[in-house]
Design a protein around this motif. Structure first.
Motif, short mmCIF file in Angstrom:
data_model
loop_
_atom_site.label_atom_id
_atom_site.label_comp_id
_atom_site.label_asym_id
_atom_site.label_seq_id
_atom_site.Cartn_x
_atom_site.Cartn_y
_atom_site.Cartn_z
N LEU A 78 30.27 -20.90 -5.83
CA LEU A 78 30.83 -21.39 -7.08
C LEU A 78 30.72 -20.31 -8.15
O LEU A 78 29.68 -19.67 -8.28
CB LEU A 78 30.08 -22.64 -7.52
N LYS A 79 31.81 -20.13 -8.90
CA LYS A 79 31.83 -19.12 -9.96
C LYS A 79 32.46 -19.75 -11.20
O LYS A 79 33.48 -20.42 -11.10
CB LYS A 79 32.64 -17.91 -9.52
N ASP A 80 31.82 -19.50 -12.35
CA ASP A 80 32.37 -20.02 -13.61
C ASP A 80 32.89 -18.92 -14.53
O ASP A 80 33.21 -19.16 -15.68
CB ASP A 80 31.36 -20.90 -14.33
N GLY A 81 32.96 -17.70 -14.01
CA GLY A 81 33.40 -16.57 -14.81
C GLY A 81 32.25 -15.77 -15.39
O GLY A 81 32.43 -14.65 -15.83
N ILE A 82 31.05 -16.37 -15.38
CA ILE A 82 29.86 -15.68 -15.88
C ILE A 82 28.81 -15.57 -14.77
O ILE A 82 28.26 -14.52 -14.52
CB ILE A 82 29.26 -16.42 -17.10
N SER A 83 28.55 -16.69 -14.11
CA SER A 83 27.52 -16.72 -13.07
C SER A 83 28.12 -17.18 -11.74
O SER A 83 29.23 -17.70 -11.68
CB SER A 83 26.37 -17.63 -13.49
N GLU A 84 27.34 -16.96 -10.70
CA GLU A 84 27.73 -17.35 -9.34
C GLU A 84 26.57 -18.09 -8.70
O GLU A 84 25.41 -17.72 -8.89
CB GLU A 84 28.07 -16.11 -8.52
N LYS A 85 26.89 -19.13 -7.94
CA LYS A 85 25.86 -19.93 -7.29
C LYS A 85 26.36 -20.31 -5.91
O LYS A 85 27.54 -20.64 -5.75
CB LYS A 85 25.58 -21.18 -8.13
N THR A 86 25.48 -20.28 -4.92
CA THR A 86 25.82 -20.73 -3.57
C THR A 86 24.99 -21.95 -3.24
O THR A 86 23.77 -21.95 -3.41
CB THR A 86 25.53 -19.61 -2.53
N ILE A 87 25.68 -22.99 -2.78
CA ILE A 87 25.01 -24.24 -2.39
C ILE A 87 25.37 -24.51 -0.94
O ILE A 87 26.55 -24.48 -0.57
CB ILE A 87 25.43 -25.41 -3.29
N THR A 88 24.36 -24.76 -0.13
CA THR A 88 24.57 -25.14 1.27
C THR A 88 24.61 -26.65 1.35
O THR A 88 23.67 -27.33 0.90
CB THR A 88 23.45 -24.58 2.17
#
Length: 133
Positions: free
Chosen positions: A68-78
């Motif tokens: 997931l990306k919001d244009g500032i940060s990135e996060k990975t969820i399993t």
């Protein structure tokens, strides 16, 4: 980031569990349901954001990663539990990868299909974020 893990209520039984999704579980009325299956482990799905649509992804079987990306940060969820849903609100870039054998991704969407709601180019997505969307 405008995402949230949602607990899907379940009824536990020695004969097997039942997960129940009723109107009070989701923050929107479901207008479309679809699922991804028979996905090669090397495949990447998603690769877009939505202007208005919200959705909940559930790993009904197996597992996969959601980037997931919001244009500032990135996060990975399993996702790997059928009693957990990932709420992705609008204006979030999403990519799905690392599908296990037999993985099934159930998607509950807040709107019917509308191609005009998709942003399929990441640079265009970033531009829309800088314009205040």
């Amino acid at each position: 980031m405008n995402i949230k893990l949602i607990d899907i209520p379940k009824i536990e039984n020695i004969l097997g569990n039942i997960a129940v999704i009723e109107n009070d579980v989701l923050p929107f009325e479901v207008k479309r349901v679809y699922y991804l299956y028979d996905i090669p482990s090397s495949a990447n799905r998603g690769g877009h954001s939505h202007i208005k649509l919200q959705q909940v992804l559930i790993a009904i079987s197996g597992s996969f990663d959601v980037i997931l990306k919001d244009g500032i940060s990135e996060k990975t969820i399993t996702l790997n539990k059928p009693d957990k849903g990932l709420l992705i609100r609008n204006n979030i870039w999403r990519e799905l990868e690392n599908f296990s054998s037999g993985a099934v991704c159930l998607v509950l969407a807040s709107t019917i299909y509308n191609e005009e709601d998709y942003i399929r180019d990441f640079d265009e997505f970033l531009k829309s974020k800088s314009n205040g969307n």
